[in-house]
Scaffold this motif. Sequence first.
Motif, PDB file in Angstrom:
ATOM      1  N   TYR A  82      49.592  11.985 -59.375  1.00 19.44           N
ATOM      2  CA  TYR A  82      50.709  11.850 -58.525  1.00 19.44           C
ATOM      3  C   TYR A  82      51.645  12.647 -57.549  1.00 19.44           C
ATOM      4  N   LEU A  83      50.912  14.126 -57.229  1.00 19.76           N
ATOM      5  CA  LEU A  83      51.429  14.796 -57.244  1.00 19.76           C
ATOM      6  C   LEU A  83      50.166  15.570 -55.274  1.00 19.76           C
ATOM      7  N   GLY A  84      48.659  15.134 -56.346  1.00 20.64           N
ATOM      8  CA  GLY A  84      48.188  14.882 -55.178  1.00 20.64           C
ATOM      9  C   GLY A  84      47.641  14.031 -54.836  1.00 20.64           C
ATOM     10  N   TYR A  85      48.320  13.013 -54.847  1.00 22.71           N
ATOM     11  CA  TYR A  85      47.949  11.430 -53.716  1.00 22.71           C
ATOM     12  C   TYR A  85      49.373  11.444 -53.502  1.00 22.71           C
ATOM     13  N   ARG A 110      52.676   4.056 -50.961  1.00 20.57           N
ATOM     14  CA  ARG A 110      53.353   5.860 -50.995  1.00 20.57           C
ATOM     15  C   ARG A 110      54.776   5.654 -51.531  1.00 20.57           C
ATOM     16  N   ALA A 111      55.342   4.335 -51.600  1.00 24.81           N
ATOM     17  CA  ALA A 111      57.016   4.203 -51.811  1.00 24.81           C
ATOM     18  C   ALA A 111      57.612   4.570 -53.073  1.00 24.81           C
ATOM     19  N   ILE A 112      55.750   3.895 -54.155  1.00 25.91           N
ATOM     20  CA  ILE A 112      55.801   4.082 -55.221  1.00 25.91           C
ATOM     21  C   ILE A 112      55.705   5.630 -55.713  1.00 25.91           C
ATOM     22  N   ALA A 113      54.859   6.111 -54.743  1.00 31.06           N
ATOM     23  CA  ALA A 113      54.523   7.540 -55.295  1.00 31.06           C
ATOM     24  C   ALA A 113      55.695   8.206 -55.991  1.00 31.06           C
ATOM     25  N   VAL A 114      56.438   8.721 -54.956  1.00 31.55           N
ATOM     26  CA  VAL A 114      57.652   9.391 -55.339  1.00 31.55           C
ATOM     27  C   VAL A 114      58.676   9.590 -56.841  1.00 31.55           C
ATOM     28  N   PRO A 115      58.791   7.802 -57.255  1.00 35.20           N
ATOM     29  CA  PRO A 115      59.851   7.725 -57.975  1.00 35.20           C
ATOM     30  C   PRO A 115      59.073   7.812 -59.491  1.00 35.20           C
TER      31      PRO A 115
END
Length: 238
Positions: free
Chosen positions: A135-138, A90-95
Amino acid sequence: MHRFANPARFLRLAKPLTPALFWPGLVLALGACLWGLFAVPTERLMGDTVKIIFVHVPAAWLGMGGWMGIAIASLVQLVWRHPLAGIAARAIAVPGATFAAICLMTGSIWGRPTWGTWWVWDGRLTSMLVLFFLYLGYIALANASSEKGDTSRVAAVFGIIGAVNIPIINRSVIWWESQHQKASITLGGSSIDGAYLTPLFVAVAGFSLLFSALVLMRMRAALAEMRIDARMRRMADD
């Protein structure tokens, strides 16, 4: 691997490691960009527009690398049930989504003077756009999870399946007729001039360190939020 499953043990490592990654990364990334902007000679065919490579290439690398990190963390979560694996994903997703967006934007800026248009439905560009939407979906799936600080199993499965797009991005310029240039750096060597190659490697290293620091920051923030939520629940029970 389970040695750092304990949040307290992980935080003891992450706290000093975050600035140790962030500040050198910031210096290297800024230094490489300034190096590329002012010290690298003008390219014969594309002129100064090619200097966007020092942001575009690291962004592309981290956009793809970020999703591979999500896929690996998701696999660890599902198979070994590592307590911090879901938090890491979850921490990786936005960057990762941010760097994928930067890759698309800088590629569009570079493409305008080179191709005469901001966008073409090229295999490389389209598959990179698909990655951004993945990424947006995840992120949406992870945020919809009822498990605090952890991704749902559905999001983890999505993270693993989405990794299929990474080799498609990588091989798209070979599999399909493409306006995007072929791979300039391979295991067999590089076609990039040394004047560009050295600061490019420095830029990739710098942005990679920054990416790692951001992920650690987000993991620490998620664990702090979990700790606050747990304390509030205990206070409410009392």
